[in-house]
Write a protein that holds these residues in place. Structure first.
Motif, PDB file in Angstrom:
ATOM      1  N   ARG A 113       0.812  -1.225   0.000  1.00  0.00           N
ATOM      2  CA  ARG A 113       0.000   0.000   0.000  1.00  0.00           C
ATOM      3  C   ARG A 113       0.841   1.269   0.000  1.00  0.00           C
ATOM      4  O   ARG A 113       0.364   2.337  -0.354  1.00  0.00           O
ATOM      5  CB  ARG A 113      -0.939  -0.006   1.215  1.00  0.00           C
ATOM      6  CG  ARG A 113      -1.949  -1.152   1.197  1.00  0.00           C
ATOM      7  CD  ARG A 113      -2.852  -1.127   2.420  1.00  0.00           C
ATOM      8  NE  ARG A 113      -3.560   0.150   2.553  1.00  0.00           N
ATOM      9  CZ  ARG A 113      -3.444   0.962   3.599  1.00  0.00           C
ATOM     10  NH1 ARG A 113      -2.672   0.629   4.626  1.00  0.00           N
ATOM     11  NH2 ARG A 113      -4.127   2.103   3.645  1.00  0.00           N
ATOM     12  N   PHE A 114       2.101   1.154   0.406  1.00  0.00           N
ATOM     13  CA  PHE A 114       2.973   2.323   0.482  1.00  0.00           C
ATOM     14  C   PHE A 114       4.333   1.998  -0.123  1.00  0.00           C
ATOM     15  O   PHE A 114       4.802   0.864  -0.044  1.00  0.00           O
ATOM     16  CB  PHE A 114       3.156   2.784   1.930  1.00  0.00           C
ATOM     17  CG  PHE A 114       1.882   3.225   2.583  1.00  0.00           C
ATOM     18  CD1 PHE A 114       1.412   4.521   2.433  1.00  0.00           C
ATOM     19  CD2 PHE A 114       1.126   2.328   3.328  1.00  0.00           C
ATOM     20  CE1 PHE A 114       0.221   4.919   3.016  1.00  0.00           C
ATOM     21  CE2 PHE A 114      -0.069   2.715   3.914  1.00  0.00           C
ATOM     22  CZ  PHE A 114      -0.523   4.015   3.761  1.00  0.00           C
ATOM     23  N   ALA A 115       4.934   3.013  -0.722  1.00  0.00           N
ATOM     24  CA  ALA A 115       6.276   2.889  -1.278  1.00  0.00           C
ATOM     25  C   ALA A 115       7.213   3.806  -0.503  1.00  0.00           C
ATOM     26  O   ALA A 115       6.935   5.004  -0.349  1.00  0.00           O
ATOM     27  CB  ALA A 115       6.281   3.259  -2.753  1.00  0.00           C
ATOM     28  N   ILE A 116       8.305   3.240  -0.023  1.00  0.00           N
ATOM     29  CA  ILE A 116       9.317   4.006   0.696  1.00  0.00           C
ATOM     30  C   ILE A 116      10.541   4.103  -0.205  1.00  0.00           C
ATOM     31  O   ILE A 116      11.131   3.091  -0.577  1.00  0.00           O
ATOM     32  CB  ILE A 116       9.704   3.339   2.035  1.00  0.00           C
ATOM     33  CG1 ILE A 116       8.459   2.903   2.814  1.00  0.00           C
ATOM     34  CG2 ILE A 116      10.599   4.279   2.846  1.00  0.00           C
ATOM     35  CD1 ILE A 116       7.484   4.009   3.139  1.00  0.00           C
ATOM     36  N   ALA A 117      10.884   5.325  -0.587  1.00  0.00           N
ATOM     37  CA  ALA A 117      12.066   5.550  -1.414  1.00  0.00           C
ATOM     38  C   ALA A 117      13.286   5.629  -0.509  1.00  0.00           C
ATOM     39  O   ALA A 117      13.299   6.387   0.460  1.00  0.00           O
ATOM     40  CB  ALA A 117      11.911   6.844  -2.202  1.00  0.00           C
ATOM     41  N   HIS A 118      14.301   4.839  -0.832  1.00  0.00           N
ATOM     42  CA  HIS A 118      15.567   4.851  -0.103  1.00  0.00           C
ATOM     43  C   HIS A 118      16.638   5.471  -0.995  1.00  0.00           C
ATOM     44  O   HIS A 118      16.852   5.021  -2.127  1.00  0.00           O
ATOM     45  CB  HIS A 118      15.971   3.432   0.286  1.00  0.00           C
ATOM     46  CG  HIS A 118      15.079   2.808   1.309  1.00  0.00           C
ATOM     47  ND1 HIS A 118      15.342   2.856   2.657  1.00  0.00           N
ATOM     48  CD2 HIS A 118      13.903   2.141   1.173  1.00  0.00           C
ATOM     49  CE1 HIS A 118      14.386   2.222   3.326  1.00  0.00           C
ATOM     50  NE2 HIS A 118      13.490   1.785   2.441  1.00  0.00           N
ATOM     51  N   ALA A 119      17.290   6.508  -0.487  1.00  0.00           N
ATOM     52  CA  ALA A 119      18.303   7.216  -1.254  1.00  0.00           C
ATOM     53  C   ALA A 119      19.625   7.238  -0.486  1.00  0.00           C
ATOM     54  O   ALA A 119      19.732   6.677   0.617  1.00  0.00           O
ATOM     55  CB  ALA A 119      17.830   8.632  -1.564  1.00  0.00           C
TER      56      ALA A 119
END
Length: 203
Positions: free
Chosen positions: A111-117
């Motif tokens: 349900r959610f996308a977490i962007a890792h940078a």
């Protein structure tokens, strides 16, 4: 007063001022804003990779060549920064989320996308925003590879959100059943970040 001047400038530049969210002003420049230092990489991107994991059937780790073998799109769109500038008609090209989704087998529970940078930076969006027109893993802007200051080699582009949600120096996407506020969200920036609702801060 601010709004009337901003609308006048947009109109004089030949744009419909309705494209400009409340509290924003139009610029032809692309200001550089970020926390921390600019990420640097070897010219051939040796050792660079991009990971997708979490609520997927097949987690993947792609090197630069593998990532660029995926289908590509090009979309021209407006971008809006929480610091109040807007830039119209910016053209991004890169890999659409649909290509990645098919590769990893995105689960219905995602349900959610977490962007890792780089440097541990994260930001979060509902996963359906990755399927919007213009959303992509961008490698180019206005026909040229991204500059280091704007996120080379890979930047997330999330239309419909203030631009901090479009994480620079992207290294991975984590799909989750639950939300996880990112770096700026934990510091008080609004979790939803809709420019046309002026969702800048939680307080």
């Amino acid at each position: 007063m601010f709004r009337s001047k901003a609308e006048k400038k947009a109109r004089e530049a030949g744009y419909d001022p309705a494209r400009l969210p409340e509290g924003q002003y139009l610029t032809e420049k692309w200001p550089v804003l970020h926390a921390g230092s600019v990420a640097t990489y070897p010219q051939n991107l040796a050792g660079w990779d991009f990971k997708v994991h979490g609520e997927v059937d097949t987690p993947v780790t792609l090197d630069w060549k593998q990532l660029n073998e995926l289908p590509r799109v090009e979309v021209t769109q407006d971008i809006h920064c929480v610091t109040r500038w807007s830039r119209f008609d910016t053209t991004f090209s890169g890999i659409p989320w649909s290509a990645v989704r098919e590769l990893v087998g995105q689960r219905p529970t995602a349900r959610f996308a977490i962007a890792h940078a780089e440097a541990g930076f994260t930001t979060n969006v509902p996963v359906e925003f990755l399927d919007r027109e213009g959303a992509m893993l961008a490698t180019h802007a206005d026909g040229e590879p991204l500059t280091a200051e704007h996120g080379f080699p890979l930047r997330l582009i999330v239309p419909g959100k203030y631009f901090w949600k479009s994480a620079k120096w992207l290294r991975g996407i984590e799909l989750r059943a639950d939300d996880q506020p990112g770096f700026w969200e934990r510091l008080g920036y609004h979790n939803e970040a809709d420019p046309f609702q002026e969702q800048r801060f939680q307080f």
